[in-house]
Design a protein around this motif. Sequence first.
Motif, mmCIF file in Angstrom:
data_model
loop_
_atom_site.group_PDB
_atom_site.id
_atom_site.type_symbol
_atom_site.label_atom_id
_atom_site.label_comp_id
_atom_site.label_asym_id
_atom_site.label_seq_id
_atom_site.Cartn_x
_atom_site.Cartn_y
_atom_site.Cartn_z
ATOM 1 N N MET A 37 -14.569 -9.705 -12.617
ATOM 2 C CA MET A 37 -13.293 -10.262 -12.184
ATOM 3 C C MET A 37 -12.609 -9.283 -11.241
ATOM 4 O O MET A 37 -12.743 -8.071 -11.386
ATOM 5 N N LYS A 38 -11.867 -9.819 -10.269
ATOM 6 C CA LYS A 38 -11.116 -8.980 -9.338
ATOM 7 C C LYS A 38 -9.635 -9.302 -9.440
ATOM 8 O O LYS A 38 -9.235 -10.462 -9.529
ATOM 9 N N LEU A 39 -8.814 -8.238 -9.407
ATOM 10 C CA LEU A 39 -7.363 -8.366 -9.445
ATOM 11 C C LEU A 39 -6.793 -8.003 -8.080
ATOM 12 O O LEU A 39 -7.066 -6.915 -7.549
ATOM 13 N N SER A 40 -5.997 -8.913 -7.510
ATOM 14 C CA SER A 40 -5.288 -8.633 -6.260
ATOM 15 C C SER A 40 -3.903 -8.093 -6.612
ATOM 16 O O SER A 40 -3.139 -8.759 -7.315
ATOM 17 N N ILE A 41 -3.580 -6.909 -6.111
ATOM 18 C CA ILE A 41 -2.291 -6.277 -6.376
ATOM 19 C C ILE A 41 -1.452 -6.387 -5.114
ATOM 20 O O ILE A 41 -1.796 -5.805 -4.072
ATOM 21 N N LEU A 42 -0.380 -7.159 -5.179
ATOM 22 C CA LEU A 42 0.433 -7.482 -4.010
ATOM 23 C C LEU A 42 1.658 -6.576 -3.975
ATOM 24 O O LEU A 42 2.447 -6.559 -4.925
ATOM 25 N N MET A 84 12.299 -13.787 -17.545
ATOM 26 C CA MET A 84 11.802 -14.592 -16.429
ATOM 27 C C MET A 84 11.821 -13.819 -15.115
ATOM 28 O O MET A 84 10.972 -14.003 -14.244
ATOM 29 N N GLU A 85 12.778 -12.901 -14.947
ATOM 30 C CA GLU A 85 12.973 -12.192 -13.687
ATOM 31 C C GLU A 85 12.043 -10.992 -13.503
ATOM 32 O O GLU A 85 12.159 -10.278 -12.513
ATOM 33 N N THR A 86 11.152 -10.750 -14.431
ATOM 34 C CA THR A 86 10.265 -9.604 -14.312
ATOM 35 C C THR A 86 9.427 -9.638 -13.034
ATOM 36 O O THR A 86 9.011 -10.710 -12.576
ATOM 37 N N CYS A 87 9.180 -8.456 -12.486
ATOM 38 C CA CYS A 87 8.272 -8.351 -11.335
ATOM 39 C C CYS A 87 6.833 -8.610 -11.760
ATOM 40 O O CYS A 87 6.068 -9.228 -11.005
ATOM 41 N N TYR A 88 6.459 -8.142 -12.938
ATOM 42 C CA TYR A 88 5.064 -8.221 -13.383
ATOM 43 C C TYR A 88 4.725 -9.612 -13.901
ATOM 44 O O TYR A 88 4.987 -9.954 -15.056
ATOM 45 N N ARG A 130 -1.324 -15.508 0.326
ATOM 46 C CA ARG A 130 -2.288 -16.173 1.210
ATOM 47 C C ARG A 130 -3.508 -15.293 1.466
ATOM 48 O O ARG A 130 -4.608 -15.806 1.712
ATOM 49 N N GLN A 131 -3.342 -13.995 1.431
ATOM 50 C CA GLN A 131 -4.435 -13.068 1.738
ATOM 51 C C GLN A 131 -5.253 -12.678 0.507
ATOM 52 O O GLN A 131 -6.324 -12.068 0.651
ATOM 53 N N ALA A 132 -4.779 -13.018 -0.678
ATOM 54 C CA ALA A 132 -5.430 -12.566 -1.912
ATOM 55 C C ALA A 132 -6.798 -13.218 -2.091
ATOM 56 O O ALA A 132 -6.958 -14.425 -1.900
ATOM 57 N N THR A 133 -7.768 -12.420 -2.498
ATOM 58 C CA THR A 133 -9.118 -12.932 -2.762
ATOM 59 C C THR A 133 -9.547 -12.689 -4.209
ATOM 60 O O THR A 133 -10.675 -13.008 -4.569
ATOM 61 N N GLY A 134 -8.666 -12.133 -5.029
ATOM 62 C CA GLY A 134 -8.998 -11.872 -6.426
ATOM 63 C C GLY A 134 -8.936 -13.126 -7.281
ATOM 64 O O GLY A 134 -8.402 -14.160 -6.867
ATOM 65 N N ASP A 135 -9.469 -13.028 -8.493
ATOM 66 C CA ASP A 135 -9.387 -14.136 -9.451
ATOM 67 C C ASP A 135 -7.975 -14.273 -9.993
ATOM 68 O O ASP A 135 -7.506 -15.371 -10.286
ATOM 69 N N TYR A 136 -7.315 -13.136 -10.165
ATOM 70 C CA TYR A 136 -5.917 -13.088 -10.598
ATOM 71 C C TYR A 136 -5.154 -12.209 -9.622
ATOM 72 O O TYR A 136 -5.738 -11.386 -8.903
ATOM 73 N N LEU A 137 -3.828 -12.374 -9.608
ATOM 74 C CA LEU A 137 -2.992 -11.521 -8.780
ATOM 75 C C LEU A 137 -1.768 -11.080 -9.560
ATOM 76 O O LEU A 137 -1.373 -11.709 -10.546
ATOM 77 N N ILE A 138 -1.179 -9.981 -9.125
ATOM 78 C CA ILE A 138 0.051 -9.467 -9.715
ATOM 79 C C ILE A 138 0.877 -8.817 -8.615
ATOM 80 O O ILE A 138 0.327 -8.245 -7.673
ATOM 81 N N VAL A 139 2.205 -8.931 -8.729
ATOM 82 C CA VAL A 139 3.100 -8.294 -7.769
ATOM 83 C C VAL A 139 3.486 -6.921 -8.302
ATOM 84 O O VAL A 139 3.826 -6.769 -9.474
ATOM 85 N N GLN A 140 3.410 -5.928 -7.432
ATOM 86 C CA GLN A 140 3.848 -4.570 -7.753
ATOM 87 C C GLN A 140 4.911 -4.161 -6.744
ATOM 88 O O GLN A 140 4.630 -4.023 -5.552
ATOM 89 N N ASP A 141 6.159 -3.993 -7.190
ATOM 90 C CA ASP A 141 7.195 -3.527 -6.275
ATOM 91 C C ASP A 141 6.831 -2.160 -5.723
ATOM 92 O O ASP A 141 6.176 -1.354 -6.395
ATOM 93 N N ALA A 142 7.295 -1.878 -4.501
ATOM 94 C CA ALA A 142 6.957 -0.624 -3.844
ATOM 95 C C ALA A 142 7.792 0.552 -4.343
ATOM 96 O O ALA A 142 7.566 1.686 -3.935
#
Length: 236
Positions: A1-6, A159-163, A83-95
Amino acid sequence: MKLSILIPAYNEERTVEGILRRVADVALAGQVTKEIIVVNDCSTDQTEARIRAFQAANPGVDVRYFRHEVNQGKGGAIHTAIRQATGDYLIVQDADLEYDPDEFNILLKPVLAGVADVVYGSRFMGGRPHRILFFWHSIGNKILTMLSNAFNNLNLTDMETCYKLIRTDMVQSMPLLEKRFGFEPEVTAKLARIKNIRFYEVGISYYGRTYAEGKKINWQDGFRAIYCIIRYGLFR
């Protein structure tokens, strides 16, 4: 599995290189691989230079970089990354450094067990470090989460969590509209409408920052969140 980290980034010159290093260093459980997608939302500081410096110093790290020529807001940057993610799952990571990438594995656990399509990381479930900051922010968060739960028939604590760890095909199929912080209630409402979706929530740490340290969300975003909860909860 691949994770896309946005990673959406806007004027994060002080922290973006550090968060890229921490994300790159995370060893994911279960032989999960990762890709890192950074979207610079037309920063006016040295954010781009810091990202380029990290790429140059770490050529073996899979970092894909995109830049907006016009500022679109955090939600707009996330849309580009989705739109660019190619992983099976994705997650947002604030900078910034408010969330700990080492805890990706906590969110992955229900997924690797085969029981979850979506996993939210809650800052309010207890048991992990949580920086003490703004009373009214915490009250506002509880109100927004309660309203979102009522409209979407969920029982989330944050609900407002970034993760938010989400199956990529689910979120890529959604017509997402919100360009700023309205992304959180919008995506929650649209996920909740998917038949037989399996929601989970796990406790995470939170190292919040003050406005002097770079925090950007404000009271106007709170009112926009209420609008989004009603709009996407009632009008489907």
